[in-house]
Design a protein around this motif. Sequence first.
Motif, PDB file in Angstrom:
ATOM      1  N   ALA A 146      -0.336  -0.570   6.065  1.00  0.00           N
ATOM      2  CA  ALA A 146      -0.281  -0.084   7.386  1.00  0.00           C
ATOM      3  C   ALA A 146       0.499   1.484   7.575  1.00  0.00           C
ATOM      4  O   ALA A 146       0.337   1.576   8.179  1.00  0.00           O
ATOM      5  N   ARG A 147       1.454   0.695   6.930  1.00  0.00           N
ATOM      6  CA  ARG A 147       2.919   1.793   7.105  1.00  0.00           C
ATOM      7  C   ARG A 147       2.226   2.891   6.548  1.00  0.00           C
ATOM      8  O   ARG A 147       3.021   4.273   6.671  1.00  0.00           O
ATOM      9  N   VAL A 148       1.586   3.160   4.828  1.00  0.00           N
ATOM     10  CA  VAL A 148       1.768   3.946   4.074  1.00  0.00           C
ATOM     11  C   VAL A 148       0.192   4.708   5.060  1.00  0.00           C
ATOM     12  O   VAL A 148       0.751   6.268   5.308  1.00  0.00           O
ATOM     13  N   ILE A 149      -0.697   4.360   5.562  1.00  0.00           N
ATOM     14  CA  ILE A 149      -1.368   5.060   6.418  1.00  0.00           C
ATOM     15  C   ILE A 149      -0.792   5.732   7.892  1.00  0.00           C
ATOM     16  O   ILE A 149      -1.241   6.910   7.602  1.00  0.00           O
ATOM     17  N   LEU A 161      -2.952  -6.043  -4.872  1.00  0.00           N
ATOM     18  CA  LEU A 161      -3.450  -5.248  -5.330  1.00  0.00           C
ATOM     19  C   LEU A 161      -3.854  -4.670  -3.846  1.00  0.00           C
ATOM     20  O   LEU A 161      -5.398  -4.424  -4.226  1.00  0.00           O
ATOM     21  N   ARG A 162      -3.746  -4.041  -3.094  1.00  0.00           N
ATOM     22  CA  ARG A 162      -4.153  -3.470  -1.836  1.00  0.00           C
ATOM     23  C   ARG A 162      -4.740  -1.992  -1.784  1.00  0.00           C
ATOM     24  O   ARG A 162      -3.697  -1.014  -2.070  1.00  0.00           O
ATOM     25  N   LEU A 166       9.851   2.045   0.740  1.00  0.00           N
ATOM     26  CA  LEU A 166       9.219   1.182   1.091  1.00  0.00           C
ATOM     27  C   LEU A 166       9.176   0.174   0.264  1.00  0.00           C
ATOM     28  O   LEU A 166       8.882  -1.370   0.089  1.00  0.00           O
ATOM     29  N   LEU A 167       9.027   0.570  -1.497  1.00  0.00           N
ATOM     30  CA  LEU A 167       9.932  -0.718  -2.179  1.00  0.00           C
ATOM     31  C   LEU A 167      10.961  -0.977  -2.467  1.00  0.00           C
ATOM     32  O   LEU A 167      10.921  -2.063  -2.964  1.00  0.00           O
ATOM     33  N   GLY A 206       1.657  -5.336  -3.805  1.00  0.00           N
ATOM     34  CA  GLY A 206       1.501  -3.315  -3.927  1.00  0.00           C
ATOM     35  C   GLY A 206       0.466  -2.925  -2.981  1.00  0.00           C
ATOM     36  O   GLY A 206      -0.981  -3.229  -2.946  1.00  0.00           O
ATOM     37  N   VAL A 207       0.008  -1.619  -3.144  1.00  0.00           N
ATOM     38  CA  VAL A 207      -0.702  -0.715  -2.586  1.00  0.00           C
ATOM     39  C   VAL A 207      -1.298   0.474  -4.346  1.00  0.00           C
ATOM     40  O   VAL A 207      -0.344   0.547  -4.938  1.00  0.00           O
ATOM     41  N   ILE A 208      -2.658   0.142  -3.761  1.00  0.00           N
ATOM     42  CA  ILE A 208      -3.327   1.754  -4.709  1.00  0.00           C
ATOM     43  C   ILE A 208      -3.644   2.522  -3.394  1.00  0.00           C
ATOM     44  O   ILE A 208      -4.338   2.470  -2.944  1.00  0.00           O
TER      45      ILE A 208
END
Length: 276
Positions: free
Chosen positions: A219-222, A182-183, A210-211, A157-159
């Motif tokens: 990239a989608r979050v950004i 985690l990225r 997204l989850l 996932g992401v932080i």
Amino acid sequence: MAGTEDRVFDGDLIRASLFNPDADRLFVTFRQRVNDPGTFSGASPVHSFIRHNHAHLHLQSRHNDWYINADTLEIAKVLRNLTSRYRRVSAIGFSMGGYAALRFSKPLRLRQLVAVSPQFTISPRLLPGDARYRDCADGFDDALGSLDATARRSLQGVILCDPFKRLDVVNAEMIQTVFPKLRICRLGGGGHPASRVLRQGGHFGELQTLLLSDEVDPARVIALHRTSRRESDHYWSHIAKVAARRQRPELAEFAAERADRLVAVAQAGRNPPDAS
């Protein structure tokens, strides 16, 4: 029924509520730090996940103790038994809630996480340079709260963090040493938690959904953040302050004017002129 609360854990210090329990996938949320701790809040399901055949589990701690208390070990046992029935578990957590998702990642069998400005620890002994939560750290048990000892290291996932919030970046980088998959997504001007611009831009729901996929794409979050910041007075106010500190007066003036215009538009929308 999907909207009926099933109280699966009702301790003195931690509570867990489950909705739509017969689904085959599970979505988990956590109460973050609150201004008036000492009581539990009402729980309600996240309908966007219920509609996509997810059960929803909501955890909350009575106090701002980062879920490290006399109920911690018992709730971990309950979570371990509960999550064995689900084929996939995902979660989102903010600040204290992001820490809780990391702390309980193993008993939750957590596969995907969006952690928004989480902490690695609030212990003054382990992270003396971060004094933001000293009012909550009295009695914090370093061993019970250790992410290194309790991590599900395969967690993906992401932080999310704001690169202008130095201590949030420090915590994110420490977390990544324990959770290497985690990225980190650096969302400039996002604040704490770093999703404020996404909320202002109306894209927070897209962050959540997204989850629903097998993998949260950084990239989608950004991209969502970049789209949101165009219409975020919070973002432009922050850019104005940063530009002023860095002695870039033209950018500071432009950003401040942009923020003022967005605030005026928002106020006009809330108070439309009387048509009578």
